[in-house]
Design a protein around this motif. Structure first.
Motif, PDB file in Angstrom:
ATOM      1  N   GLU A   1     109.922 -48.441 -44.390  1.00 19.84           N
ATOM      2  CA  GLU A   1     108.868 -48.602 -45.957  1.00 19.84           C
ATOM      3  C   GLU A   1     108.848 -50.432 -45.404  1.00 19.84           C
ATOM      4  O   GLU A   1     109.700 -51.193 -45.778  1.00 19.84           O
ATOM      5  CB  GLU A   1     108.696 -48.433 -46.942  1.00 19.84           C
TER       6      GLU A   1
ATOM      7  N   HIS B   1     112.733 -42.062 -47.528  1.00 18.42           N
ATOM      8  CA  HIS B   1     111.936 -42.794 -48.250  1.00 18.42           C
ATOM      9  C   HIS B   1     111.532 -44.204 -48.082  1.00 18.42           C
ATOM     10  O   HIS B   1     109.718 -44.151 -47.577  1.00 18.42           O
ATOM     11  CB  HIS B   1     111.351 -42.322 -49.456  1.00 18.42           C
ATOM     12  N   ILE B   2     112.780 -44.679 -47.533  1.00 24.33           N
ATOM     13  CA  ILE B   2     112.550 -46.011 -47.862  1.00 24.33           C
ATOM     14  C   ILE B   2     112.446 -46.888 -46.849  1.00 24.33           C
ATOM     15  O   ILE B   2     112.257 -48.064 -46.477  1.00 24.33           O
ATOM     16  CB  ILE B   2     113.326 -46.917 -48.720  1.00 24.33           C
TER      17      ILE B   2
END
Length: 231
Positions: free
Chosen positions: A126, A122-123
């Protein structure tokens, strides 16, 4: 924090100022913002002046041309940076709390290695520093449950969270401490991380360090208060 209302149009210009200022580290010209947003210089000037009057920008002057002539430049205030950060994800702290708890619920159902992979995925790409902080901290809170005994032996975490210590320093200490314990236990029967997962964990911590410097201390203080209620 400034409570002045800001229109969506003004927020667009404020975001452009904050982004350009972070890229260059220098005061921003209304001409540069006009070029970036594809608007006239006069439109850019008018809106930046409105943001200045509301306290989101400070003004500096740079000499140009002959004597007595200068160009107006703008710098975002800490309130401006905080407003942009919060607007990019969620403004009210109550909404942030709800989002954070939902992420925790997803992570706590996973094994340690799966949780690391979940957060890493998820990161890794990001760009929003605030999201990176929140995902990392959600994972860290779950890991405190795994290493609760070791943490109690190291430090009274609750006391530190409730102290008046500089919020970014507390959050950094929290993350570094729990990941230090994880590194020490990576080969234990309880964890069993392979090299790939441990490399991802190191990347999560590295990105957390880099992102922490991009999130304003006052907003990190809000996050700290939220974590204090959850620990």
């Amino acid at each position: 924090m400034i409570s002045a209302k800001i229109t969506r149009r003004q927020l667009q210009f404020l975001e452009a100022v904050v982004k350009l200022y972070k890229e260059t580290g220098l005061p921003v010209s209304y001409k540069d913002i006009a070029s970036r947003l594809g608007v006239s210089r006069w439109t850019s000037y008018d809106i930046l002046q409105e943001l200045y009057k509301k306290g989101f920008l400070s003004v500096k002057y740079r000499p140009v041309g002959g004597p007595g002539r200068s160009e107006i430049l703008y710098e975002p205030t800490e309130d401006a940076i905080e407003r942009v950060e919060s607007a990019n994800l969620f403004a009210p702290i109550t909404t942030m709390g709800k989002w954070f708890v939902e992420i925790q619920k997803k992570i706590e159902k996973l094994s340690v290695d799966s949780a690391i992979n979940f957060v890493y995925d998820h990161i890794k790409n990001e760009q929003n520093s605030l999201i990176v902080l929140l995902y990392t901290l959600a994972l860290t809170i779950i890991l405190t449950k795994v290493f609760n005994v070791e943490l109690r032996e190291m430090v009274n975490l609750k006391a530190i969270f409730n102290s008046n210590t500089y919020a970014p320093a507390v959050l950094m200490f929290f993350v570094e401490s729990i990941y230090g314990i994880l590194e020490k236990n990576k080969d234990s029967e309880k964890i069993k991380l392979d090299l790939s997962e441990f490399n991802k964990l190191e990347e999560i911590v590295r990105k957390f360090r880099d992102s922490s410097s991009q999130v304003s201390p006052s907003f990190q203080d809000r996050i700290l208060k939220l974590l204090s209620a959850l620990i």
